[in-house]
Design an enzyme around this catalytic site. Sequence first.
Site, mmCIF file in Angstrom:
data_model
loop_
_atom_site.group_PDB
_atom_site.id
_atom_site.type_symbol
_atom_site.label_atom_id
_atom_site.label_comp_id
_atom_site.label_asym_id
_atom_site.label_seq_id
_atom_site.Cartn_x
_atom_site.Cartn_y
_atom_site.Cartn_z
ATOM 1 N N GLU A 113 -1.733 7.037 17.898
ATOM 2 C CA GLU A 113 -2.780 6.117 17.455
ATOM 3 C C GLU A 113 -2.137 4.981 16.667
ATOM 4 O OE1 GLU A 113 -5.439 8.282 14.884
ATOM 5 O OE2 GLU A 113 -5.382 10.035 16.193
ATOM 6 N N LYS A 115 -1.434 2.698 13.551
ATOM 7 C CA LYS A 115 -1.568 2.969 12.116
ATOM 8 C C LYS A 115 -2.148 1.721 11.457
ATOM 9 C CE LYS A 115 0.963 4.904 8.223
ATOM 10 N NZ LYS A 115 0.675 3.940 7.183
ATOM 11 N N ASP A 117 -3.397 -0.811 8.785
ATOM 12 C CA ASP A 117 -2.954 -1.115 7.429
ATOM 13 C C ASP A 117 -4.157 -1.513 6.593
ATOM 14 O OD1 ASP A 117 -1.202 -1.358 5.412
ATOM 15 O OD2 ASP A 117 -0.306 -3.240 6.074
ATOM 16 N N ARG A 136 -8.729 7.523 -1.592
ATOM 17 C CA ARG A 136 -7.736 8.573 -1.509
ATOM 18 C C ARG A 136 -7.226 8.957 -2.903
ATOM 19 N NH1 ARG A 136 -2.306 8.907 -1.243
ATOM 20 N NH2 ARG A 136 -1.474 10.630 -0.057
ATOM 21 N N GLU A 176 -9.880 4.467 7.697
ATOM 22 C CA GLU A 176 -9.259 3.344 7.027
ATOM 23 C C GLU A 176 -10.253 2.189 6.988
ATOM 24 O OE1 GLU A 176 -6.228 4.327 6.212
ATOM 25 O OE2 GLU A 176 -5.048 2.532 5.785
ATOM 26 N N TYR A 228 -10.294 8.173 11.639
ATOM 27 C CA TYR A 228 -9.164 8.768 12.358
ATOM 28 C C TYR A 228 -9.029 10.271 12.164
ATOM 29 C CZ TYR A 228 -6.888 7.849 7.849
ATOM 30 O OH TYR A 228 -6.597 7.773 6.518
ATOM 31 N N LYS A 317 7.192 3.569 11.689
ATOM 32 C CA LYS A 317 6.975 2.306 10.972
ATOM 33 C C LYS A 317 7.649 1.169 11.722
ATOM 34 C CE LYS A 317 4.704 3.222 7.105
ATOM 35 N NZ LYS A 317 5.256 2.977 5.807
ATOM 36 N N CYS A 411 15.343 -24.635 -21.022
ATOM 37 C CA CYS A 411 14.218 -23.762 -20.710
ATOM 38 C C CYS A 411 12.998 -24.593 -20.317
ATOM 39 C CB CYS A 411 13.897 -22.892 -21.931
ATOM 40 S SG CYS A 411 12.347 -22.004 -21.781
ATOM 41 N N CYS A 414 10.316 -24.254 -23.281
ATOM 42 C CA CYS A 414 10.466 -24.772 -24.639
ATOM 43 C C CYS A 414 11.550 -25.836 -24.751
ATOM 44 C CB CYS A 414 10.746 -23.632 -25.620
ATOM 45 S SG CYS A 414 12.410 -22.944 -25.444
ATOM 46 N N CYS A 429 16.845 -18.119 -21.733
ATOM 47 C CA CYS A 429 16.487 -19.138 -22.714
ATOM 48 C C CYS A 429 17.046 -18.644 -24.047
ATOM 49 C CB CYS A 429 14.973 -19.274 -22.786
ATOM 50 S SG CYS A 429 14.415 -20.179 -24.235
ATOM 51 N N CYS A 434 10.989 -19.138 -28.426
ATOM 52 C CA CYS A 434 10.379 -19.789 -27.246
ATOM 53 C C CYS A 434 8.967 -19.241 -27.043
ATOM 54 C CB CYS A 434 11.226 -19.497 -26.010
ATOM 55 S SG CYS A 434 10.464 -19.993 -24.454
HETATM 56 S S1 IVH Z 1 -3.746 10.411 9.818
HETATM 57 C C1 IVH Z 1 -2.287 13.911 7.521
HETATM 58 N N1 IVH Z 1 -4.166 8.343 11.357
HETATM 59 O O1 IVH Z 1 -1.774 6.055 6.903
HETATM 60 C C2 IVH Z 1 -2.867 12.817 8.291
HETATM 61 N N2 IVH Z 1 -3.589 7.969 9.099
HETATM 62 O O2 IVH Z 1 0.693 7.085 5.630
HETATM 63 C C3 IVH Z 1 -2.861 11.560 7.552
HETATM 64 N N3 IVH Z 1 -3.514 5.613 8.461
HETATM 65 O O3 IVH Z 1 -3.237 7.758 4.212
HETATM 66 C C4 IVH Z 1 -3.717 10.531 8.074
HETATM 67 N N4 IVH Z 1 -4.050 4.795 10.430
HETATM 68 O O4 IVH Z 1 -4.503 5.811 5.190
HETATM 69 C C5 IVH Z 1 -3.841 8.773 10.126
HETATM 70 N N5 IVH Z 1 -4.573 6.590 12.820
HETATM 71 C C6 IVH Z 1 -4.265 7.028 11.600
HETATM 72 C C7 IVH Z 1 -4.033 6.132 10.535
HETATM 73 C C8 IVH Z 1 -3.686 6.649 9.294
HETATM 74 C C9 IVH Z 1 -3.747 4.497 9.174
HETATM 75 C C10 IVH Z 1 -3.113 5.643 7.047
HETATM 76 C C11 IVH Z 1 -3.916 6.577 6.201
HETATM 77 C C12 IVH Z 1 -2.933 7.512 5.552
HETATM 78 C C13 IVH Z 1 -1.656 6.770 5.705
HETATM 79 C C14 IVH Z 1 -0.499 7.733 5.766
#
Ligand code: IVH
Length: 679
Positions: A113, A115, A117, A136, A176, A228, A317, A411, A414, A429, A434
């Site tokens: 899936e 991730k 942000d 959280r 999220e 999610y 990541k 500076c 001052c 400085c 100052c």
């Molecule tokens: S699963 C144990 N699925 O990423 C399972 N997390 O670094 C944990 N996040 O705190 C969550 N997209 O806020 C999951 N498709 C996704 C996600 C997701 C974003 C975030 C979530 C979590 C953080 C973990």
Amino acid sequence: MSERAVERIAELRNQLDLWNYQYHVLDAPTVADAEYDAAMNELRALEDEYPELITPESPTQTVGSFAPSSFPEVHHPRAMLSLSNVFSEEELTAWSTRVERLADGEAVQYIVEPKIDGFAVALTFVDGELTVAATRGNGEVGDDITPNVRALRTIPTKLHTPTMLPMPGTIEIRGEIYMRKSDFEALNRRVEEAGGKAFMNPRNAAAGSVRQKDPGVTAQRPLRMFAYQIGYVLDGEMPETQYDCLRFLRELGFPTSLDAERFDTVEEVWQRLDYWLERRESLDFEIDGAVIKVDNLELQEQIGYVARDPRWATAYKFPAVQRTTRLLDIQINVGRTGTLNPLAILEPVNIGGVMVSRSTLHNEDEIARKDIRIGDTVVVQRAGDVIPQIVSVITEKRDGSEVPYHMPEHCPACGSPTFRDPEKAMRYCTNAACPAQRKERIRHFVSRGAMDIEGIGENLSDRLVDVGYVQDVSDIYRLTHEQIANMEGLGEKSASNLTASIAKSKEKPLWRLINGLGIRHIGERNAQALADRFGSLQAMMDATVEDIKSIPGMGEVLALSAYDFGQESHNRELVQRLTEYGLTVAEEKVVDDSPKPLAGLTLVLTGKLEIFTRPQAEAALRDLGANMTGSVSKNTSAVIAGADAGSKATKAQSLGIPILGEEAIARLLRGEIPEEIAN
Ligand code: IVH
């Protein structure tokens, strides 16, 4: 009164609240001091102009006493976990090898899936109705943000009737909250048209919008949610796979993470990660990676957890996004100890969907090493929530008009001469008086980690310096009720509150005072060590370098700094005055004859801890005799690494020092010394 001012004030307060939260609660500042100060100054100026708009919650009134508990607490019945990370195909394969080993012969399907942000939340529905919405927080305890979530029309507060399975009596839905890039840009345009300053990125805008004290403000923010995960179900059935959980969540009325797909092999998973990396920029929301999970929920439980991370899931990541832009200028901001901190002003550039206009430059050596000149075309990188950085200069793009940068000889605050410390990359400085430094020192003294004087925020401490009431920190204790009451925007009530909290602060423990003095390099931890060792300010000031160095973990630089502080006559006079005003300058030494099973161990905590807060864990381990230090050396017995542990863990690895998970803390607190260390 202009509507613009009202709107601008609201924007500034939101932005500052968020920055304060990141700094004080998350301990993860995302903004350069200068930018923060500029926002605070602007808000102060507006509030001076429209004093009727000042509220007790305004950051100008509360900063320094930012209360993390401004929302009621929610205990998560099932902890909200974090994820381990992988950055390469090798790491991914290593992860899946372990998963398959733990699956013990059972076939593993993976689900991938994106991730998102954003900002993680847990929503509890009882009989289909939203009852609680929580952040959280630290994973165990979050903030209750129910009214804010209810105010959002984009998040269902009533579940649709499902067909796959009956409606559960209770279901906790996790997901999220995020802001689309397009909505974020539009919001920022509105803010800017109103004369305001834009949010840093969609994540910050979302997090700040969710944690509003006024749900009416949240309601006006373009927030959305992807679900999610199902946290737990009571009086009902849980689907058998993550894939079906997502289907079920959609039936219940929630958008779910987009295009989640299942795969049988790690090779296919890797290809899918590539697909997400490619799609990343064309998506209208920010993703910072992809999450790979074992699809079968029963198998997930069998594979289990390590510390606070599930072993059945990991996050890939994405690498940091880089873009080129022009360096328009370099600005200087003067810190508490007089350091001149350079800040790059950039031609605004969209980096992975987010406009960036500033970046840190650390110090003049970095500017020289990278040969950064004003007017240069530079490569800027943004990774997650950290402040953007200049990676390099594209020298081919130079046309000769670029101007090499020299740190100012005077500076900017001052006008006094500046001094380059030949041993360090820093320029200072030289004027101890100052006003910029003075303000920083007072701000530091009253801040949460030091004397924590409620009611004196940065705004007020600056103003106290400006009007001349406060020159050094001891002057705080000479302020009179009348002086405070007569300051603009304050009054009898604030003056009474403030004099009470100043009086109360005199009883704060010695280490807070030592930290508050702002001795170079001495932060909370070292202040505690000094207080423990010397028991009084006077004894500390009279100590020799050798005395100070004999404290475990106190190196040459720190010892010299503490020693130098004690040698300066104006510091001795300051301490004299603080003593006269009745502050806690000495503490009865409590004779501690409790058992010290961890004596002889030198430990370093790093990364994000989930179960303990770091100060909690450090204090508890120290009580049992462990020597807690902040940096890894060959004398370190072990490093305890939470999530996202960085350079300290790497260093430990290179020195062959054992790295333990957070669960080791609990064992150590029971007095058990893990084998890895014992050997
Ligand atoms: S699963 C144990 N699925 O990423 C399972 N997390 O670094 C944990 N996040 O705190 C969550 N997209 O806020 C999951 N498709 C996704 C996600 C997701 C974003 C975030 C979530 C979590 C953080 C973990």
